[in-house]
Enzyme design. Structure first.
Site, PDB file in Angstrom:
ATOM      1  N   HIS A  89      19.697  83.069  38.992  1.00 35.93           N
ATOM      2  CA  HIS A  89      19.320  84.443  39.313  1.00 35.93           C
ATOM      3  C   HIS A  89      19.003  85.250  38.060  1.00 35.93           C
ATOM      4  O   HIS A  89      18.105  86.089  38.071  1.00 35.93           O
ATOM      5  CB  HIS A  89      20.446  85.127  40.099  1.00 35.93           C
ATOM      6  N   HIS A 138      18.344  90.872  47.397  1.00 33.03           N
ATOM      7  CA  HIS A 138      19.799  90.847  47.554  1.00 33.03           C
ATOM      8  C   HIS A 138      20.096  90.018  48.801  1.00 33.03           C
ATOM      9  O   HIS A 138      20.818  90.442  49.704  1.00 33.03           O
ATOM     10  CB  HIS A 138      20.365  92.264  47.669  1.00 33.03           C
TER      11      HIS A 138
END
Length: 749
Positions: A55, A104
């Site tokens: 990420h 998210h």
């Protein structure tokens, strides 16, 4: 247990550390030892593990993302490009606009409310960190099957989180999408976009420069929520039993964030900030290493000065915590007192935790003992780079050969009518008002267009009417059929949506949502999508300003459709000249712009009527998209177009129906000679729009289209109280509205 200091680490080389549990590979751990010349301390291991996660480091995607820079178009309005918290674009009159979309996804599946809320909070702080006042947000969303029981758990929580956080911040939510598909069942996609406005001279960057300058952490206290957070959680697939990582999801406080925004903008206004970074993914590990890495020196931090919500947190946990509503600023010593004074005024906790040093090391101490001593670039910018193997999946040919053109078609007008009604009432095409009505779309008083318009639009200058429009789009079904073309179709649709409102497209942000990069087939999809998007942006002259990659959107062996979500930002000189989508006046002439071909692969019709996915997606002609955009923008500016709506999901009949329902007027359509009524209504050929032209402007408009070489076909008139296709069927607006508006509330009741 004694503190693991750098001195202790140097003297105990064989002490085992939990590198695998923190998501590191054996060779990555070996490289850390090589960089440091010793084993890392626990605190150093914590920093490397979160910063080298998928990420944060983009280790599987970097080799493909570099195309966005290599193929970037020249002579654009770009002021700040890829590499900062967000890209910045010149929109004229001394104004700059910054915008970015991020994901998210994993946190929002585990804790839908907090996952989505903190997604909004994080993207807003990215925009704030550039020096801009956030002015609007958008949310492209993907969920599993609309009738699946778990969708009833995830969707309402996500929507409540987005609305709850954004509404409390006083930011209008002006657009986005909601798509349902079984492929997103265990991996919903929750992407968040924010737009901010500033003057050119107010741009701020994330760098720590000036020896002796103070490092100040301000905002909320650091807690145990979000330890590892998105940095670790978004860097692996869920197993078949689902996730078990609730503590990793951050908890948001929008009221604290609102104070943080106003406090930060006042700090900027007084010129008190030399460098700034928000604390998002990887928390303090990211903020300190990135500031030091981008600056001209090193940094020394006293970690025990960090204000805590939980006094039992270890140094490693403090460094990994992704607690929300925190910022890190670099401030000259003479300005610290005033900085702290403004923070106190806004009731924002601020603490000097360190300083910029002469060297090239990031050093962190805990109660006087050194626990971190690393070269910051190795943490922030020189992580692993993987050349993941990729290969076109064996099933791709069979999927593309399964042509949607072979599917049974409606036999006559009555069956055509039934299928139109079924399409309009399907979850993906039905009204999303149940969702968007939970968002405040008009707070601040500058929203000009919002859902369900083609683009959101906000005014940024009251005197001149200068404004910006933003749209997001992405069709995972198209990208599954052909990821290169699918990415370009997402770009083209977003570009077209912005132009349909009268704004000139300027720049792109993207959120690339894919399955596991360890699957060569998924990696091929990713590589092709990046290539398609980079080629498309070069051709359209819209640079990629930044964005986000979200990988491992996969449960077991089941990956989501490749879903590149593309956001396009455009500028309009005067928002009073905007073009809405509503057919507002009886007598307006309805024109179809562009060419309609028999293109049904990946179409809404094939999905809704036949549950089918196969064939090839619509062809892309980016020169045609540019021409169409020019016509839509000129027509808007010169008063030749009263309404415009792009043609994409659901084709002409979906667009016309939405324009009728928005304006409260019906339409009578005529099928042009040589065109099958079914193809006219349901084809999803790209490069098309439907417009309403005032009778007084028809000649001027058609002359413009003819001179520019854009096909413009008069197909009807705004009239009556039904959607009527002459010789085929008539659907009363009341019946259409009931079908269009009832679906989502019934599913979520």
């Amino acid at each position: 247990m004694s503190l693991d200091t750098t001195k202790h680490a140097a003297g105990t080389p064989d002490t085992p550390l939990p590198w695998a549990e923190l998501g590191l590979k054996e060779d990555e751990y070996g490289r850390i030892r090589e960089i440091l010349g010793r084993r890392p301390t626990g605190a150093e291991l914590a920093m490397y593990s979160v910063m080298w996660s998928e990420h944060c480091s983009y280790k599987s995607s970097k080799v493909h993302l570099k195309q966005f820079g290599e193929k970037a178009p020249e002579n654009t309005a770009l002021l700040v490009g890829i590499g900062e918290n967000a890209g910045v674009v010149d929109v004229g009159q001394g104004y700059a606009v910054t915008f970015k979309v991020e994901s998210h996804n994993h946190p929002s599946y585990i804790e839908p409310y907090q996952g989505a809320a903190t997604g909004v909070g994080g993207i807003v702080r990215d925009i704030l960190a550039m020096g801009a006042r956030p002015v609007a947000v958008m949310d492209p969303l993907r969920f599993g099957a609309a009738d699946h029981p778990d969708t009833k758990r995830v969707l309402p929580g996500v929507v409540a989180g987005i609305g709850g956080y954004g509404n409390c911040l006083g930011l209008p939510n002006i657009g986005g999408e909601v798509v349902f598909d079984p492929c997103y069942q265990g991996n919903p996609l929750v992407n968040a976009l924010c737009v901010g406005v500033m003057k050119h001279e107010d741009i701020h960057l994330a760098k720590a420069s000036g020896t002796g300058n103070q490092v100040i952490l301000y905002g909320a206290r650091t807690g145990g929520d979000g330890i590892g957070g998105v940095s670790v959680l978004a860097s692996e697939t869920f197993d078949s039993t689902g996730p078990a990582k609730r503590p990793a999801v951050q908890v948001g406080d929008p009221f604290q964030e609102k104070l943080l925004i106003e406090c930060t903008l006042e700090l900027f206004a007084e010129g008190l900030v030399t460098g700034i970074q928000d604390l998002g993914g990887a928390g303090l590990s990211c903020a300190t290493s990135e500031l030091a890495s981008a600056g001209s020196g090193g940094m020394r931090v006293e970690l025990d000065r960090v204000p805590l919500r939980d006094s039992s947190l270890s140094p490693e946990e403090i460094l990994m915590s992704e607690s929300q509503e925190r910022m890190c600023a670099v401030v000259e010593p003479a300005k610290v007192a005033r900085f702290l004074e403004i923070c106190e005024k806004w009731d924002v906790l601020a603490t000097v935790i360190g300083e910029v040093t002469e060297g090239d090391r990031l050093e962190i101490t805990w109660h006087g003992e050194q626990i971190v001593d690393v070269p910051p670039r190795t943490v922030a910018h020189e992580g692993p780079v993987y050349q993941r193997p990729y290969a076109r999946p064996e099933w791709q040919d069979a999927l593309q050969a399964d042509d949607a053109a072979r599917l049974p078609r409606p036999a006559g007008g009555e069956e055509l009518r039934e299928q139109v009604l079924k399409l309009v009432a399907s979850p993906n095409q039905a009204s999303k008002a149940w969702i968007t009505d939970q968002y405040d779309r008009f707070v601040q008083g500058n929203t000009v267009l919002a859902q369900p318009e083609d683009s959101g639009m906000v005014r940024i200058d009251e005197e001149t009417g200068l404004g910006v429009a933003v749209a997001t789009d992405g069709n995972g079904r198209y990208a599954k059929l052909d990821p290169y073309t699918g990415a370009q179709l997402a770009l083209a649709e977003s570009y077209r949506n912005v132009a349909a409102t009268g704004a000139r497209p300027l720049a792109v942000t993207d959120c690339l949502n894919f399955g596991s990069p360890e699957d060569p087939g998924v990696m091929w999809q990713f590589a092709e999508a990046c290539r398609g998007l980079a080629d498309g942006c070069r051709e359209l002259g819209t640079p990629v300003t930044g964005g986000n990659v979200s990988l491992y959107n996969q449960t077991g062996e089941t990956a989501v459709h490749p879903t590149p979500v593309v956001g396009v930002l455009g500028v309009i000189d005067d928002v009073a000249r905007r073009t809405p989508m509503a057919f507002a006046e009886p007598g307006q002439l309805v024109y179809l712009l562009g060419e309609t071909r028999e293109e049904l692969g990946g179409s809404a019709w094939s999905q809704v009527v036949h549950g089918h996915l196969g064939g090839l997606p619509p062809a892309v002609d980016l020169d045609r998209e540019k021409l169409l955009a020019d016509i839509l923008i000129s027509g808007s500016r010169d008063g030749m177009i009263d309404a415009a709506h792009d043609l994409s999901d659901g084709g002409l009949v979906q667009a016309v129906t939405e324009s009728c329902l928005k304006g409260g007027n019906g339409v009578r359509l005529v099928v042009p000679d040589g065109l099958d009524p079914f193809v006219l209504l349901f084809s999803e050929s790209a490069g098309r729009a439907v417009v309403a032209v005032p009778r007084s402007e028809e000649l001027r408009f058609t002359d413009m289209c003819g001179a520019r070489g854009l096909p413009a076909t008069r197909i009807g008139v705004v009239d009556g109280d039904a959607v009527e296709v002459q010789g085929q069927f008539s659907l009363p607006l009341a019946e259409v509205r009931e079908a269009y508006e009832a679906t989502i509330p019934a599913l979520l009741a």
